[in-house]
Write a protein that holds these residues in place. Structure first.
Motif, PDB file in Angstrom:
ATOM      1  N   LEU A   1      57.431  -8.549   5.928  1.00 25.92           N
ATOM      2  CA  LEU A   1      56.981  -7.842   4.881  1.00 25.92           C
ATOM      3  C   LEU A   1      56.339  -8.657   3.888  1.00 25.92           C
ATOM      4  CD1 LEU A   1      59.859  -5.177   4.442  1.00 25.92           C
ATOM      5  CD2 LEU A   1      57.497  -4.773   5.110  1.00 25.92           C
ATOM      6  N   THR A   2      56.682 -10.085   4.005  1.00 27.82           N
ATOM      7  CA  THR A   2      56.124 -10.911   3.177  1.00 27.82           C
ATOM      8  C   THR A   2      54.801 -11.655   3.327  1.00 27.82           C
ATOM      9  OG1 THR A   2      58.464 -11.865   2.543  1.00 27.82           O
ATOM     10  CG2 THR A   2      56.830 -13.050   1.892  1.00 27.82           C
ATOM     11  N   TRP A   3      54.738 -11.759   4.855  1.00 27.21           N
ATOM     12  CA  TRP A   3      53.391 -12.433   5.246  1.00 27.21           C
ATOM     13  C   TRP A   3      52.206 -11.695   4.853  1.00 27.21           C
ATOM     14  CZ3 TRP A   3      50.048 -10.642   9.200  1.00 27.21           C
ATOM     15  CH2 TRP A   3      49.230 -11.379   9.414  1.00 27.21           C
ATOM     16  N   PRO A   4      52.114 -10.355   4.951  1.00 25.96           N
ATOM     17  CA  PRO A   4      50.777  -9.831   4.570  1.00 25.96           C
ATOM     18  C   PRO A   4      50.381 -10.106   3.173  1.00 25.96           C
ATOM     19  CG  PRO A   4      52.056  -8.176   5.596  1.00 25.96           C
ATOM     20  CD  PRO A   4      52.898  -9.258   5.541  1.00 25.96           C
TER      21      PRO A   4
ATOM     22  N   TYR B   1      62.009  -5.337  -4.013  1.00 29.51           N
ATOM     23  CA  TYR B   1      61.241  -5.009  -3.054  1.00 29.51           C
ATOM     24  C   TYR B   1      61.926  -5.153  -1.508  1.00 29.51           C
ATOM     25  CZ  TYR B   1      57.297  -5.961   0.402  1.00 29.51           C
ATOM     26  OH  TYR B   1      56.322  -6.128   1.220  1.00 29.51           O
ATOM     27  N   PHE B   2      62.703  -6.103  -1.283  1.00 30.77           N
ATOM     28  CA  PHE B   2      63.431  -6.330  -0.204  1.00 30.77           C
ATOM     29  C   PHE B   2      64.640  -5.327   0.270  1.00 30.77           C
ATOM     30  CE2 PHE B   2      61.518 -10.697  -0.527  1.00 30.77           C
ATOM     31  CZ  PHE B   2      60.323 -10.466   0.474  1.00 30.77           C
TER      32      PHE B   2
ATOM     33  N   PRO C   1      55.445  -9.779  -3.457  1.00 30.94           N
ATOM     34  CA  PRO C   1      56.759 -10.695  -2.993  1.00 30.94           C
ATOM     35  C   PRO C   1      55.901 -11.799  -2.648  1.00 30.94           C
ATOM     36  CG  PRO C   1      55.878  -8.853  -1.326  1.00 30.94           C
ATOM     37  CD  PRO C   1      55.149  -8.641  -2.578  1.00 30.94           C
ATOM     38  N   ASP C   2      56.688 -13.071  -2.581  1.00 31.48           N
ATOM     39  CA  ASP C   2      56.094 -14.393  -2.049  1.00 31.48           C
ATOM     40  C   ASP C   2      57.222 -15.110  -1.252  1.00 31.48           C
ATOM     41  OD1 ASP C   2      57.640 -15.435  -3.864  1.00 31.48           O
ATOM     42  OD2 ASP C   2      55.989 -15.708  -5.132  1.00 31.48           O
ATOM     43  N   TRP C   3      56.978 -16.111  -0.812  1.00 26.66           N
ATOM     44  CA  TRP C   3      58.116 -16.889   0.118  1.00 26.66           C
ATOM     45  C   TRP C   3      59.160 -17.175  -0.881  1.00 26.66           C
ATOM     46  CZ3 TRP C   3      58.281 -15.393   4.755  1.00 26.66           C
ATOM     47  CH2 TRP C   3      56.981 -15.322   5.489  1.00 26.66           C
TER      48      TRP C   3
ATOM     49  N   GLY D   1      64.938  -2.618  -1.609  1.00 26.30           N
ATOM     50  CA  GLY D   1      64.477  -1.290  -1.884  1.00 26.30           C
ATOM     51  C   GLY D   1      63.779  -0.661  -0.651  1.00 26.30           C
ATOM     52  N   LEU D   2      63.200  -1.472  -0.014  1.00 21.00           N
ATOM     53  CA  LEU D   2      62.098  -0.837   0.946  1.00 21.00           C
ATOM     54  C   LEU D   2      62.645  -1.253   2.385  1.00 21.00           C
ATOM     55  CD1 LEU D   2      58.683  -1.997  -0.499  1.00 21.00           C
ATOM     56  CD2 LEU D   2      59.853   0.110  -0.787  1.00 21.00           C
ATOM     57  N   THR D   3      63.734  -1.778   2.556  1.00 19.89           N
ATOM     58  CA  THR D   3      64.511  -1.782   4.051  1.00 19.89           C
ATOM     59  C   THR D   3      65.966  -1.368   3.847  1.00 19.89           C
ATOM     60  OG1 THR D   3      65.078  -4.268   3.252  1.00 19.89           O
ATOM     61  CG2 THR D   3      63.085  -4.040   4.555  1.00 19.89           C
ATOM     62  N   LEU D   4      66.906  -1.686   3.045  1.00 18.23           N
ATOM     63  CA  LEU D   4      67.986  -1.384   3.271  1.00 18.23           C
ATOM     64  C   LEU D   4      68.372   0.027   2.545  1.00 18.23           C
ATOM     65  CD1 LEU D   4      69.995  -4.812   2.213  1.00 18.23           C
ATOM     66  CD2 LEU D   4      69.261  -4.081   4.573  1.00 18.23           C
ATOM     67  N   THR D   5      67.493   0.376   1.427  1.00  9.16           N
ATOM     68  CA  THR D   5      67.854   1.679   1.085  1.00  9.16           C
ATOM     69  C   THR D   5      67.192   2.669   1.874  1.00  9.16           C
ATOM     70  OG1 THR D   5      67.554   0.829  -1.250  1.00  9.16           O
ATOM     71  CG2 THR D   5      67.443   3.185  -0.942  1.00  9.16           C
TER      72      THR D   5
END
Length: 231
Positions: free
Chosen positions: A220-223, A102-103, A153-155, A105-109
């Protein structure tokens, strides 16, 4: 003038692929929501095999004597690790691999696709197909599992992704110093324009990148955690 057979950032092939990535992500998210439990399991494992079937032969090819070069043949960039994590997450639907997917693939990639470090002929050259196919499958996997299958995702996953990414960065700094490489662009910036150009010189851009990355990942985690808390 750039030769017509070379890949040109924001040329026709670049825009076509960006549209394919977005359109494919939407289609897979919708498809995932319509699958039953048994079908979801089959689709996830089939998708995992597609990811492996695309990337493993290319990895083996890059490790052959005729292609081997320590500066770029090893699968040590985060995007290389991301496709392996994508296959793991698809096969198991586990929380830990999904968090990394998630993190990453949706930001760095997407960042790599917006400012691609690709100096090769255009489609259908192997370098072109490898670069875009690898990144495309990672983003599609993340979209399918998150918005289609329903993994969230979660914390805990956030902390895991930060810890793994920091440890990887430290390992790459040591590896690059030992072998004169630049995996992960942690030892110097890429030659092509990128967001790192806005973050100062080395090593300061690493600290800025870490702070910006952690902040973006938190947003990206908070929502998702907010929804869980109100459920």
């Amino acid at each position: 003038m750039e030769p017509v057979d070379r890949f040109v950032p924001y040329g026709p092939s670049h825009w076509a692929l960006m549209a394919l990535i977005v359109g494919g992500s939407v289609v897979l998210a919708v498809l995932g929501r319509r699958l039953g439990a048994a079908s979801t399991d089959r689709w996830c494992r089939a998708f995992a095999l597609v990811v492996l079937g695309f990337n493993l032969p290319l990895l083996a090819y890059r490790l052959t004597p005729g292609q081997w070069e320590i500066t770029h043949s090893l699968p040590l960039h985060l995007c290389d690790l991301a496709w392996a994590v994508a296959a793991w997450a698809l096969w198991t639907r586990g929380r830990s691999p999904h968090a990394l997917l998630y993190f990453w693939g949706l930001t760095l990639t997407p960042q790599a696709m917006i400012t691609p470090a690709l100096d090769s002929p255009d489609f259908p050259h192997l370098d072109f197909v490898e670069f875009w196919g690898q990144h495309l499958l990672v983003i599609w996997s993340a979209a399918f599992l998150t918005w289609g299958v329903g993994l969230r995702p979660d914390w805990r996953g956030y902390r895991l992704a930060v810890a793994v990414t920091v440890l990887w960065g430290l390992a790459m700094l040591a590896f690059n110093a030992r072998f004169g490489t630049n995996y992960g662009f942690v030892s110097s910036k890429p030659d092509n324009p990128s967001l790192l150009d806005l973050m100062g010189g080395w090593p300061w851009y690493l600290a800025v990148e870490l702070v910006v990355g952690m902040s973006a990942w938190a947003l990206l985690t908070w929502p998702w955690t907010r929804r869980q808390g109100s459920a």
